[in-house]
Design a protein around this motif. Structure first.
Motif, PDB file in Angstrom:
ATOM      1  N   GLU A  52       1.394   4.228  -8.386  1.00  0.00           N
ATOM      2  CA  GLU A  52       1.311   4.186  -6.942  1.00  0.00           C
ATOM      3  C   GLU A  52       1.503   5.585  -6.358  1.00  0.00           C
ATOM      4  O   GLU A  52       1.792   6.550  -7.072  1.00  0.00           O
ATOM      5  CB  GLU A  52       2.386   3.249  -6.384  1.00  0.00           C
ATOM      6  CG  GLU A  52       2.215   1.800  -6.794  1.00  0.00           C
ATOM      7  CD  GLU A  52       3.246   0.913  -6.150  1.00  0.00           C
ATOM      8  OE1 GLU A  52       4.333   0.784  -6.731  1.00  0.00           O
ATOM      9  OE2 GLU A  52       2.962   0.358  -5.063  1.00  0.00           O
ATOM     10  N   GLY A  53       1.349   5.663  -5.040  1.00  0.00           N
ATOM     11  CA  GLY A  53       1.600   6.934  -4.371  1.00  0.00           C
ATOM     12  C   GLY A  53       3.088   7.187  -4.197  1.00  0.00           C
ATOM     13  O   GLY A  53       3.931   6.340  -4.511  1.00  0.00           O
ATOM     14  N   GLN A  54       3.415   8.339  -3.660  1.00  0.00           N
ATOM     15  CA  GLN A  54       4.818   8.701  -3.469  1.00  0.00           C
ATOM     16  C   GLN A  54       5.445   7.995  -2.271  1.00  0.00           C
ATOM     17  O   GLN A  54       6.659   7.829  -2.214  1.00  0.00           O
ATOM     18  CB  GLN A  54       4.945  10.214  -3.262  1.00  0.00           C
ATOM     19  CG  GLN A  54       4.551  11.045  -4.480  1.00  0.00           C
ATOM     20  CD  GLN A  54       4.680  12.532  -4.215  1.00  0.00           C
ATOM     21  OE1 GLN A  54       4.451  13.004  -3.106  1.00  0.00           O
ATOM     22  NE2 GLN A  54       5.055  13.277  -5.239  1.00  0.00           N
ATOM     23  N   TYR A  55       4.635   7.571  -1.327  1.00  0.00           N
ATOM     24  CA  TYR A  55       5.161   7.024  -0.083  1.00  0.00           C
ATOM     25  C   TYR A  55       4.575   5.640   0.202  1.00  0.00           C
ATOM     26  O   TYR A  55       3.378   5.421   0.029  1.00  0.00           O
ATOM     27  CB  TYR A  55       4.825   7.948   1.107  1.00  0.00           C
ATOM     28  CG  TYR A  55       5.242   9.373   0.894  1.00  0.00           C
ATOM     29  CD1 TYR A  55       6.545   9.785   1.154  1.00  0.00           C
ATOM     30  CD2 TYR A  55       4.340  10.325   0.421  1.00  0.00           C
ATOM     31  CE1 TYR A  55       6.940  11.101   0.955  1.00  0.00           C
ATOM     32  CE2 TYR A  55       4.719  11.633   0.221  1.00  0.00           C
ATOM     33  CZ  TYR A  55       6.027  12.019   0.481  1.00  0.00           C
ATOM     34  OH  TYR A  55       6.405  13.319   0.273  1.00  0.00           O
ATOM     35  N   ALA A 115       0.848  -1.195   0.000  1.00  0.00           N
ATOM     36  CA  ALA A 115       0.000   0.000   0.000  1.00  0.00           C
ATOM     37  C   ALA A 115       0.880   1.239   0.000  1.00  0.00           C
ATOM     38  O   ALA A 115       1.999   1.223   0.517  1.00  0.00           O
ATOM     39  CB  ALA A 115      -0.920  -0.006   1.214  1.00  0.00           C
ATOM     40  N   SER A 116       0.349   2.302  -0.560  1.00  0.00           N
ATOM     41  CA  SER A 116       1.083   3.562  -0.615  1.00  0.00           C
ATOM     42  C   SER A 116       0.082   4.706  -0.622  1.00  0.00           C
ATOM     43  O   SER A 116      -1.133   4.496  -0.629  1.00  0.00           O
ATOM     44  CB  SER A 116       1.965   3.617  -1.876  1.00  0.00           C
ATOM     45  OG  SER A 116       1.161   3.537  -3.047  1.00  0.00           O
ATOM     46  N   ASP A 117       0.607   5.926  -0.615  1.00  0.00           N
ATOM     47  CA  ASP A 117      -0.261   7.103  -0.673  1.00  0.00           C
ATOM     48  C   ASP A 117       0.582   8.330  -0.984  1.00  0.00           C
ATOM     49  O   ASP A 117       1.801   8.242  -1.166  1.00  0.00           O
ATOM     50  CB  ASP A 117      -1.029   7.296   0.644  1.00  0.00           C
ATOM     51  CG  ASP A 117      -0.101   7.385   1.855  1.00  0.00           C
ATOM     52  OD1 ASP A 117       0.857   8.187   1.826  1.00  0.00           O
ATOM     53  OD2 ASP A 117      -0.334   6.652   2.840  1.00  0.00           O
ATOM     54  N   ASP A 118      -0.057   9.462  -1.040  1.00  0.00           N
ATOM     55  CA  ASP A 118       0.628  10.749  -1.212  1.00  0.00           C
ATOM     56  C   ASP A 118       0.531  11.582   0.062  1.00  0.00           C
ATOM     57  O   ASP A 118       0.605  12.802   0.023  1.00  0.00           O
ATOM     58  CB  ASP A 118       0.018  11.515  -2.400  1.00  0.00           C
ATOM     59  CG  ASP A 118       0.299  10.832  -3.728  1.00  0.00           C
ATOM     60  OD1 ASP A 118       1.425  10.329  -3.911  1.00  0.00           O
ATOM     61  OD2 ASP A 118      -0.606  10.784  -4.581  1.00  0.00           O
TER      62      ASP A 118
END
Length: 232
Positions: A209-212, A107-110
């Protein structure tokens, strides 16, 4: 000296036509083999992508449900949407339903790794296409193999695929009764229930995907940490 040329007999013409027919038959069989194998490879890729899409959407659905619970309780979902254990279990279940196994998930996000609203999965099916051998020891129709030897030498077009799903929560604002918060209004609709909140949240496939990498912080780590790979 005059030499008379011999006209081909009906027998000679019949043999020539027979040889031509045999050649055409062999050529048609070769073309059929090519199309069968190409078609099988395309089917493998299509089936694998379907399984990956389903697994990614199922895992992201866990984050969607957590966000919906927050909205139904008049709490904006600012952090900790993804549950790694539940997300993996959901992805594995949907991958298996589509004839595949889950190879990787993250999983990832911004949002500095605190939200977890984007989930990427990698799956592998039990389909693979074996290479033909020059000695013809493998029949042309032998194009599949089981999961236990899908990665063996000489096997190509294995059904591998990846997919990314994203949870998108609409803009929300508080609904007040005097100074008390009584509900949330999202996308112009007052959230009435958990089921209603689910309908307001979009879960969709995406390309990035997100940056983090998702890594929730705080003393109460309710969610297990994800795998720590760099998003591709």
């Amino acid at each position: 000296m005059f030499i008379r040329s011999r006209r081909p007999s009906n027998r000679d013409l019949g043999q020539a036509n027979l040889f031509m027919l045999v050649g055409l038959t062999v050529a048609l069989l070769a073309i059929m083999l090519l199309f069968v194998r190409l078609g099988s490879a395309n089917n493998f890729r299509s089936d694998a992508q379907t399984a990956a899409d389903a697994a990614a959407l199922a895992a992201a659905g866990v984050a969607r449900d957590n966000a919906a619970r927050s909205l139904a309780n008049a709490e904006p979902p600012y952090s900790r949407l993804y549950d790694a254990a539940k997300g993996r279990a959901a992805a594995e279940r949907y991958a298996e339903t589509n004839g595949a196994i889950l190879k990787n998930i993250r999983a990832s996000d911004d949002s500095q790794g605190n939200l977890g609203n984007i989930v990427r999965v990698e799956i592998q099916t039990s389909n693979c296409q074996r290479e033909l051998q020059e000695d013809r020891s493998r029949h042309w129709s032998n194009i599949t193999c089981g999961q236990e030897n899908a990665e063996e030498e000489g096997s190509t077009h294995t059904g591998n695929a990846a997919a990314i799903a994203e949870v998108v929560v609409p803009d929300c604002r508080y609904v007040l009764d005097g100074i008390d918060v009584v509900a949330l209004s999202c996308a112009g609709e007052r959230v009435e229930s958990f089921a209603h909140a689910q309908q307001l949240i979009d879960v969709r496939l995406t390309d990035s995907e997100g940056q983090y990498i998702y890594k929730p912080t705080g003393d109460d780590l309710a969610f297990a940490p994800p795998q720590r790979e760099t998003p591709s």
